[in-house]
Design an enzyme around this catalytic site. Sequence first.
Site, PDB file in Angstrom:
ATOM      1  N   HIS A  49     -72.697  45.725  -7.073  1.00 45.50           N
ATOM      2  CA  HIS A  49     -73.601  46.130  -7.920  1.00 45.50           C
ATOM      3  C   HIS A  49     -74.291  44.990  -8.683  1.00 45.50           C
ATOM      4  O   HIS A  49     -75.407  45.454  -9.432  1.00 45.50           O
ATOM      5  CB  HIS A  49     -72.940  47.334  -8.623  1.00 45.50           C
ATOM      6  CG  HIS A  49     -71.984  46.855  -9.595  1.00 45.50           C
ATOM      7  ND1 HIS A  49     -70.599  46.649  -9.267  1.00 45.50           N
ATOM      8  CD2 HIS A  49     -72.160  46.486 -11.117  1.00 45.50           C
ATOM      9  CE1 HIS A  49     -69.863  46.337 -10.331  1.00 45.50           C
ATOM     10  NE2 HIS A  49     -70.796  46.173 -11.434  1.00 45.50           N
ATOM     11  N   CYS A  50     -73.730  43.892  -8.765  1.00 45.83           N
ATOM     12  CA  CYS A  50     -74.158  42.765  -9.841  1.00 45.83           C
ATOM     13  C   CYS A  50     -74.794  41.535  -9.145  1.00 45.83           C
ATOM     14  O   CYS A  50     -75.969  41.579  -9.092  1.00 45.83           O
ATOM     15  CB  CYS A  50     -73.101  42.711 -10.650  1.00 45.83           C
ATOM     16  SG  CYS A  50     -72.671  43.763 -11.814  1.00 45.83           S
ATOM     17  N   LEU A  51     -73.861  41.083  -8.276  1.00 45.29           N
ATOM     18  CA  LEU A  51     -74.269  39.664  -7.925  1.00 45.29           C
ATOM     19  C   LEU A  51     -75.478  39.671  -7.000  1.00 45.29           C
ATOM     20  O   LEU A  51     -76.419  38.571  -7.334  1.00 45.29           O
ATOM     21  CB  LEU A  51     -73.222  38.858  -7.020  1.00 45.29           C
ATOM     22  CG  LEU A  51     -72.173  38.535  -8.052  1.00 45.29           C
ATOM     23  CD1 LEU A  51     -70.907  37.500  -7.313  1.00 45.29           C
ATOM     24  CD2 LEU A  51     -72.457  37.903  -9.406  1.00 45.29           C
TER      25      LEU A  51
END
Length: 421
Positions: free
Chosen positions: A258-260
């Site tokens: 969900h982030c990188l």
Amino acid sequence: MHICVLGQGYVGLPLAVRAAEAGHSVTGYEPDRSRCERLAAGSSYVEDIESSRLQAVLGSGGYTASSDPQDLKGFDVAVITVPTPLTDRAPDLSCVRDAGRVLAAWIEPGATVVLESTTHPGTTRDVLVPLLEEGSGLVAGRDFHVGFSPERIDPGNADWRLENTPKIVAGLTDDCLRHVKAFYDTVTDVTVPASGLEEAELAKVFENTYRHVNIALVNELSRMAHTLGVDVWHTLELAATKPFGFTKFLPGPGVGGHCLPIDPVYLSHHVKARHGQTFRLIELAQDINESQPDYVVRRLQDALSRRFRRSVHGARVLALGAAYKPGTSDARQSPAVEVTDRLRAMGADVTVVDPYLPVADGGCREIPFTAADGGGRLADFDAVVLLTPHGEFDLVRLAAEAAYVLDTRGVMAAAPHIERL
């Protein structure tokens, strides 16, 4: 206090359950009715929250799942934990805006609103605050409090959880910060006050930009080392013995979750859109990491040609893992899925095994290949590509029986029939 958490996903549900356990009366607002019904029945779809834990706060009356905006009425603190995805490779704040509009109608004097969704600097002040003021008729910082507190959820991490991970808190004003901090002090062990909203927002996207850039560096290093005939995994072990000035990152099939793949784009896109400047390092890292699944496919293609004089087309390939990291079913933006999709597009007969992803959710055709059972014939496959090193995979058996293994995570010892990325 009456706490409302808007969005009951991998960030919102743990926060809502933790707040209920801390003694607050919590409304978990989830507009997806099917999700809401599951929660109300005590069935958790978030791995970090066991159903038994959810059932406990439901039974105590401390937690209620709702898709009715009227249940937001009378809140003391409302936390927005909705997704901030990319649409056409550009930041999409539509869910934040929708949450702000829904929430604005129920703000009362003295209430506190906190944004946790990851975004670029300026979002809380320039996007959320005007929506809250317009919908409520109140003035932020005077009539009600507004803050930002970036989520630091790491799915599947049993060591660092919501309650013991330091929590950055920021406020529109000093008084806003005091109220935001007072709430998070009840649910987390350590709060870290920020001097301003934008500093806290930037800290969040930079944390993941730091990881993104360093992963791109070792991914590029692994390619160069392979060209040079050097063992990059041993090289990294040697470099990691330095007790200062070095942090160990490892190569892999790409970045996911969900982030990188998303957070750094928020920063680079914002800088370019607002100031016309290019964040060159982020864009280069994005290019490297996004091309890593293609590199994995090329390595497998070369191995099949070199070792067995055959092409990928028609080859039987066993892909181990579909999630983006071990120990979780989270397949969002997973490079493992990209690798298997590319192999199938080239005509390979790919069987995907992931013990965390059932067929209905992950599209995985499961065959018995875990440490707990003895079924399955590895000899039936021309090649095995290890994409996600789940602990359930029997790597000893894999090394003994597979004709060829491409280990993209460096968890197996190199051998004549085992290549590490």
